[in-house]
Design a protein around this motif. Structure first.
Motif, PDB file in Angstrom:
ATOM      1  N   LYS A   1       0.830  -1.206   0.000  1.00  0.00           N
ATOM      2  CA  LYS A   1       0.000   0.000   0.000  1.00  0.00           C
ATOM      3  C   LYS A   1       0.865   1.256   0.000  1.00  0.00           C
ATOM      4  O   LYS A   1       0.599   2.218  -0.733  1.00  0.00           O
ATOM      5  N   ILE A   2       1.937   1.225   0.806  1.00  0.00           N
ATOM      6  CA  ILE A   2       2.843   2.374   0.854  1.00  0.00           C
ATOM      7  C   ILE A   2       3.489   2.599  -0.505  1.00  0.00           C
ATOM      8  O   ILE A   2       3.604   3.729  -0.981  1.00  0.00           O
ATOM      9  N   GLY A   3       3.907   1.492  -1.146  1.00  0.00           N
ATOM     10  CA  GLY A   3       4.531   1.623  -2.465  1.00  0.00           C
ATOM     11  C   GLY A   3       3.577   2.182  -3.498  1.00  0.00           C
ATOM     12  O   GLY A   3       3.938   3.051  -4.291  1.00  0.00           O
ATOM     13  N   GLY A   4       2.313   1.721  -3.464  1.00  0.00           N
ATOM     14  CA  GLY A   4       1.324   2.238  -4.409  1.00  0.00           C
ATOM     15  C   GLY A   4       1.007   3.697  -4.169  1.00  0.00           C
ATOM     16  O   GLY A   4       0.893   4.482  -5.127  1.00  0.00           O
TER      17      GLY A   4
ATOM     18  N   ALA B   1       1.637   6.783  -6.888  1.00  0.00           N
ATOM     19  CA  ALA B   1       0.544   7.667  -7.290  1.00  0.00           C
ATOM     20  C   ALA B   1       0.868   9.112  -6.947  1.00  0.00           C
ATOM     21  O   ALA B   1       0.545  10.040  -7.711  1.00  0.00           O
ATOM     22  N   SER B   2       1.530   9.328  -5.811  1.00  0.00           N
ATOM     23  CA  SER B   2       1.898  10.689  -5.397  1.00  0.00           C
ATOM     24  C   SER B   2       2.903  11.305  -6.352  1.00  0.00           C
ATOM     25  O   SER B   2       2.920  12.525  -6.565  1.00  0.00           O
ATOM     26  N   LEU B   3       3.742  10.472  -6.956  1.00  0.00           N
ATOM     27  CA  LEU B   3       4.704  10.979  -7.933  1.00  0.00           C
ATOM     28  C   LEU B   3       4.006  11.518  -9.175  1.00  0.00           C
ATOM     29  O   LEU B   3       4.573  12.314  -9.929  1.00  0.00           O
ATOM     30  N   VAL B   4       2.770  11.075  -9.390  1.00  0.00           N
ATOM     31  CA  VAL B   4       1.980  11.589 -10.513  1.00  0.00           C
ATOM     32  C   VAL B   4       1.264  12.876 -10.116  1.00  0.00           C
ATOM     33  O   VAL B   4       1.234  13.847 -10.879  1.00  0.00           O
ATOM     34  N   VAL B   5       0.708  12.884  -8.901  1.00  0.00           N
ATOM     35  CA  VAL B   5      -0.110  14.018  -8.458  1.00  0.00           C
ATOM     36  C   VAL B   5       0.749  15.190  -7.994  1.00  0.00           C
ATOM     37  O   VAL B   5       0.516  16.339  -8.380  1.00  0.00           O
ATOM     38  N   ILE B   6       1.723  14.920  -7.134  1.00  0.00           N
ATOM     39  CA  ILE B   6       2.585  15.984  -6.585  1.00  0.00           C
ATOM     40  C   ILE B   6       4.051  15.546  -6.707  1.00  0.00           C
ATOM     41  O   ILE B   6       4.727  15.293  -5.703  1.00  0.00           O
ATOM     42  N   PRO B   7       4.563  15.454  -7.917  1.00  0.00           N
ATOM     43  CA  PRO B   7       5.907  14.893  -8.126  1.00  0.00           C
ATOM     44  C   PRO B   7       7.024  15.665  -7.446  1.00  0.00           C
ATOM     45  O   PRO B   7       7.933  15.078  -6.860  1.00  0.00           O
ATOM     46  N   ASP B   8       6.985  17.003  -7.509  1.00  0.00           N
ATOM     47  CA  ASP B   8       8.069  17.802  -6.930  1.00  0.00           C
ATOM     48  C   ASP B   8       8.115  17.674  -5.411  1.00  0.00           C
ATOM     49  O   ASP B   8       9.193  17.595  -4.809  1.00  0.00           O
ATOM     50  N   LEU B   9       6.940  17.650  -4.794  1.00  0.00           N
ATOM     51  CA  LEU B   9       6.890  17.518  -3.342  1.00  0.00           C
ATOM     52  C   LEU B   9       7.419  16.161  -2.904  1.00  0.00           C
ATOM     53  O   LEU B   9       8.186  16.058  -1.938  1.00  0.00           O
ATOM     54  N   ILE B  10       7.035  15.096  -3.595  1.00  0.00           N
ATOM     55  CA  ILE B  10       7.495  13.756  -3.233  1.00  0.00           C
ATOM     56  C   ILE B  10       8.998  13.632  -3.449  1.00  0.00           C
ATOM     57  O   ILE B  10       9.713  13.039  -2.636  1.00  0.00           O
ATOM     58  N   THR B  11       9.494  14.220  -4.543  1.00  0.00           N
ATOM     59  CA  THR B  11      10.935  14.198  -4.783  1.00  0.00           C
ATOM     60  C   THR B  11      11.679  14.914  -3.677  1.00  0.00           C
ATOM     61  O   THR B  11      12.733  14.469  -3.207  1.00  0.00           O
ATOM     62  N   PHE B  12      11.119  16.057  -3.237  1.00  0.00           N
ATOM     63  CA  PHE B  12      11.729  16.799  -2.138  1.00  0.00           C
ATOM     64  C   PHE B  12      11.735  15.974  -0.853  1.00  0.00           C
ATOM     65  O   PHE B  12      12.722  15.934  -0.121  1.00  0.00           O
ATOM     66  N   MET B  13      10.635  15.268  -0.587  1.00  0.00           N
ATOM     67  CA  MET B  13      10.558  14.446   0.615  1.00  0.00           C
ATOM     68  C   MET B  13      11.567  13.299   0.546  1.00  0.00           C
ATOM     69  O   MET B  13      12.156  12.911   1.567  1.00  0.00           O
ATOM     70  N   ASP B  14      11.763  12.762  -0.661  1.00  0.00           N
ATOM     71  CA  ASP B  14      12.751  11.698  -0.816  1.00  0.00           C
ATOM     72  C   ASP B  14      14.157  12.205  -0.526  1.00  0.00           C
ATOM     73  O   ASP B  14      15.033  11.441  -0.101  1.00  0.00           O
ATOM     74  N   LYS B  15      14.388  13.494  -0.789  1.00  0.00           N
ATOM     75  CA  LYS B  15      15.702  14.083  -0.532  1.00  0.00           C
ATOM     76  C   LYS B  15      15.981  14.220   0.962  1.00  0.00           C
ATOM     77  O   LYS B  15      17.133  14.373   1.374  1.00  0.00           O
TER      78      LYS B  15
END
Length: 335
Positions: free
Chosen positions: A228-231, A235-249
């Motif tokens: 579920k976390i992976g899915g 999906a978040s990378l599609v909706v809010i890609p920049d924010l998720i990328t920032f969180m990954d950083k």
């Protein structure tokens, strides 16, 4: 040492095969026996079973037989001694290894127990190693243990058994991470561990949504569904890609690369007077920014006010670059 014995065994096997080959060739060409009779004569000679010769032997054949018997006796005696020594040493080494592991576990306290060394278990181990958190892994697959035992402290056995959990030090552990692939097995481990240690913080993996509630009832403090976390992440990378990328950083891989840190108020209170977040003044001292506050009852406050009063047994979450986090840890002696 085991590898050394194995190489000796390979040499012994090669010598025995050489004797059999030499005997077969010798009887075929020297005694002029057929290939089948040559093999038969070689076998009954080197094993000294005392059967009759398949045909009369001339002087050359008798001399060859004498040398074959002498050489085979020494070679087979050497092979038997090597195999015996290998088996004895392997058992001794295994016994010493088990005692060493047991002693190391007995010296642990407030450690983490991980049940299962699959994909999720390996990821948990890598994170714990990065933060230098002591841990023990329960695994029943001997091949996995032999492959990774150099870097990981293993307990061989079934996590469903109380004895295995006790061997892993469940009564002195602080956390239990259950990552078995089957939800029923996870449920049983959670039940057993909760009975053995009421204070243990248990984190369990779940594959089915219907298993979450059951695991909570069994005593799990937190239930994680990796799929579920992976899915959600994809999906978040599609909706809010920049924010998720920032969180990954905001890496939390280890003490030298982390951007986030969780600090107990007591770590500050032991070294300074701190009645509010303003008193900490972490931004000026270390460059870190406080982005969250965890109250003693577990309630989270995001982006707290500077005048927020600090309570005992509470925590703050700070954000900073790796060098700033390192400065924070060094300044306040945070482990």
């Amino acid at each position: 040492m085991i590898r050394l014995f194995r190489s000796k065994i390979y040499i012994a096997i090669a010598l025995m095969l050489s004797v059999l080959l030499a005997g077969t060739l010798g009887y075929h060409f020297i005694a002029e026996l057929s290939w089948l009779n040559a093999i038969y004569m070689t076998i009954i000679t080197v094993t000294t079973v005392g059967f009759n010769e398949v045909g009369p032997l001339e002087t050359e054949g008798k001399i060859f037989t004498i040398f074959l018997i002498i050489s085979s006796v020494f070679i087979f005696a050497y092979a038997i001694s090597v195999i015996t020594e290998y088996l004895f040493s392997k058992n001794q080494l295994q016994l010493l290894k088990t005692k060493k592991v047991k002693k190391m576990i007995n010296n642990l306290s407030n450690h983490v127990i991980i049940c299962g060394y699959g994909r999720n278990g390996m990821q948990a181990v890598e994170r714990l190693k990065a933060y230098k958190k002591p841990f023990v892994v329960i695994e029943r697959d001997k091949d996995i243990i032999e492959k990774y035992e150099v870097d990981v402290l293993f307990v061989e056995g079934d996590a469903n058994e109380d004895e295995t959990l006790l061997t892993a030090g469940v009564k002195d552990a602080q956390y239990l991470i259950v990552t078995l692939p089957d939800d029923a097995d996870n449920l049983f481990v959670v039940l057993s561990a909760r009975q053995l240690n009421k204070q243990l913080f248990i984190i369990s993996r779940a594959s089915q949504v219907t298993s979450q509630h059951k695991l909570k009832l069994a005593g799990a403090d937190s239930v994680i569904m990796p799929d579920k976390i992976g899915g959600d992440h994809m999906a978040s990378l599609v909706v809010i890609p920049d924010l998720i990328t920032f969180m990954d950083k905001l890496s939390t891989e280890g003490e030298n690369t982390t951007n986030l840190e969780e600090v107990a108020i007591e770590d500050f209170a032991d070294q300074m007077v701190c009645n509010s977040l303003r008193d900490l003044d972490l931004r000026r001292k270390t460059g870190c920014t406080i982005i969250g506050y965890i109250e003693p009852d577990g309630n989270y406050i995001i982006n707290p006010e500077a005048d927020l009063p600090l309570e005992p047994n509470s925590k703050v979450i700070v954000l900073g670059r790796p060098e700033q986090i390192k400065k924070l840890n060094e300044m306040f002696h945070i482990n």
